[in-house]
Design a protein around this motif. Structure first.
Motif, PDB file in Angstrom:
ATOM      1  N   VAL A  39       0.756  -1.275  -0.163  1.00  0.00           N
ATOM      2  CA  VAL A  39      -0.186  -0.043  -0.209  1.00  0.00           C
ATOM      3  C   VAL A  39       0.841   1.175   0.032  1.00  0.00           C
ATOM      4  N   THR A  40       2.151   1.215   0.413  1.00  0.00           N
ATOM      5  CA  THR A  40       2.803   2.454   0.801  1.00  0.00           C
ATOM      6  C   THR A  40       3.589   2.678  -0.868  1.00  0.00           C
ATOM      7  N   SER A  41       3.715   1.381  -1.580  1.00  0.00           N
ATOM      8  CA  SER A  41       4.624   1.667  -2.801  1.00  0.00           C
ATOM      9  C   SER A  41       3.802   2.320  -3.838  1.00  0.00           C
ATOM     10  N   GLY A  42       2.310   2.382  -3.638  1.00  0.00           N
ATOM     11  CA  GLY A  42       1.504   2.802  -4.662  1.00  0.00           C
ATOM     12  C   GLY A  42       1.168   1.910  -5.918  1.00  0.00           C
ATOM     13  N   LYS A  43       1.545   0.764  -5.807  1.00  0.00           N
ATOM     14  CA  LYS A  43       1.506  -0.209  -6.565  1.00  0.00           C
ATOM     15  C   LYS A  43       0.343  -1.174  -6.309  1.00  0.00           C
ATOM     16  N   THR A  44      -0.573  -1.256  -7.344  1.00  0.00           N
ATOM     17  CA  THR A  44      -1.521  -2.436  -7.218  1.00  0.00           C
ATOM     18  C   THR A  44      -1.139  -3.671  -7.777  1.00  0.00           C
ATOM     19  N   PRO A  45      -1.234  -4.854  -6.730  1.00  0.00           N
ATOM     20  CA  PRO A  45      -0.484  -6.005  -7.638  1.00  0.00           C
ATOM     21  C   PRO A  45      -1.415  -6.587  -8.479  1.00  0.00           C
ATOM     22  N   LYS A  46      -0.947  -7.006  -9.707  1.00  0.00           N
ATOM     23  CA  LYS A  46      -1.667  -7.608 -10.725  1.00  0.00           C
ATOM     24  C   LYS A  46      -2.043  -8.824 -10.441  1.00  0.00           C
ATOM     25  N   ARG A  47      -3.384  -9.291 -11.159  1.00  0.00           N
ATOM     26  CA  ARG A  47      -3.777 -10.467 -10.871  1.00  0.00           C
ATOM     27  C   ARG A  47      -3.151 -11.460 -11.699  1.00  0.00           C
ATOM     28  N   PRO A  48      -2.446 -12.598 -11.436  1.00  0.00           N
ATOM     29  CA  PRO A  48      -2.068 -13.506 -12.406  1.00  0.00           C
ATOM     30  C   PRO A  48      -3.324 -14.227 -13.100  1.00  0.00           C
ATOM     31  N   GLU A  49      -2.699 -14.867 -14.125  1.00  0.00           N
ATOM     32  CA  GLU A  49      -4.083 -15.342 -14.962  1.00  0.00           C
ATOM     33  C   GLU A  49      -4.429 -16.774 -14.004  1.00  0.00           C
ATOM     34  N   GLY A  50      -5.408 -16.959 -14.063  1.00  0.00           N
ATOM     35  CA  GLY A  50      -6.086 -18.140 -13.524  1.00  0.00           C
ATOM     36  C   GLY A  50      -6.245 -17.851 -11.782  1.00  0.00           C
ATOM     37  N   ASP A  51      -6.133 -16.588 -11.311  1.00  0.00           N
ATOM     38  CA  ASP A  51      -6.491 -16.135 -10.027  1.00  0.00           C
ATOM     39  C   ASP A  51      -7.740 -16.179  -9.911  1.00  0.00           C
ATOM     40  N   SER A  52      -8.357 -16.983  -8.873  1.00  0.00           N
ATOM     41  CA  SER A  52      -9.754 -17.001  -8.611  1.00  0.00           C
ATOM     42  C   SER A  52     -10.524 -16.281  -7.807  1.00  0.00           C
ATOM     43  N   ALA A  53      -9.619 -15.234  -7.295  1.00  0.00           N
ATOM     44  CA  ALA A  53      -9.923 -14.202  -6.310  1.00  0.00           C
ATOM     45  C   ALA A  53     -10.927 -13.234  -6.944  1.00  0.00           C
ATOM     46  N   THR A  54     -11.881 -12.912  -6.441  1.00  0.00           N
ATOM     47  CA  THR A  54     -12.857 -11.966  -6.838  1.00  0.00           C
ATOM     48  C   THR A  54     -13.007 -10.707  -6.034  1.00  0.00           C
ATOM     49  N   PRO A  55     -13.040  -9.541  -6.877  1.00  0.00           N
ATOM     50  CA  PRO A  55     -13.045  -8.356  -6.181  1.00  0.00           C
ATOM     51  C   PRO A  55     -14.166  -8.304  -5.009  1.00  0.00           C
ATOM     52  N   ALA A  56     -13.969  -7.388  -3.881  1.00  0.00           N
ATOM     53  CA  ALA A  56     -15.192  -7.422  -3.087  1.00  0.00           C
ATOM     54  C   ALA A  56     -16.085  -6.486  -3.653  1.00  0.00           C
TER      55      ALA A  56
END
Length: 67
Positions: A39-56
């Protein structure tokens, strides 16, 4: 301090646990440091292909606003 219930895939949990141990930290402390760095780097992690996480879902009243 807030509590968060975090579900991790088994393989990711094991990798995080090993990284925490190598850093001589508890898993909780290691996760806090990783989130803080993200959060302090200001970079949002990219979602890798096949990541099943869904946004809130968006926060709010749960009611749609119509004009």
């Amino acid at each position: 301090m807030k509590h968060v219930n975090l579900r991790l895939p088994d393989d990711l949990h094991e990798q995080a646990r090993a990284a925490a141990e190598a850093d001589d930290r508890s898993l909780n402390s290691w996760l806090i440091a990783a989130v803080r760095q993200a959060v302090t780097s200001g970079k949002t992690p990219k979602r890798p292909e096949g990541d099943s996480a869904t946004p809130a879902p968006p926060r709010g009243s749960g009611h749609s606003h119509q004009s």
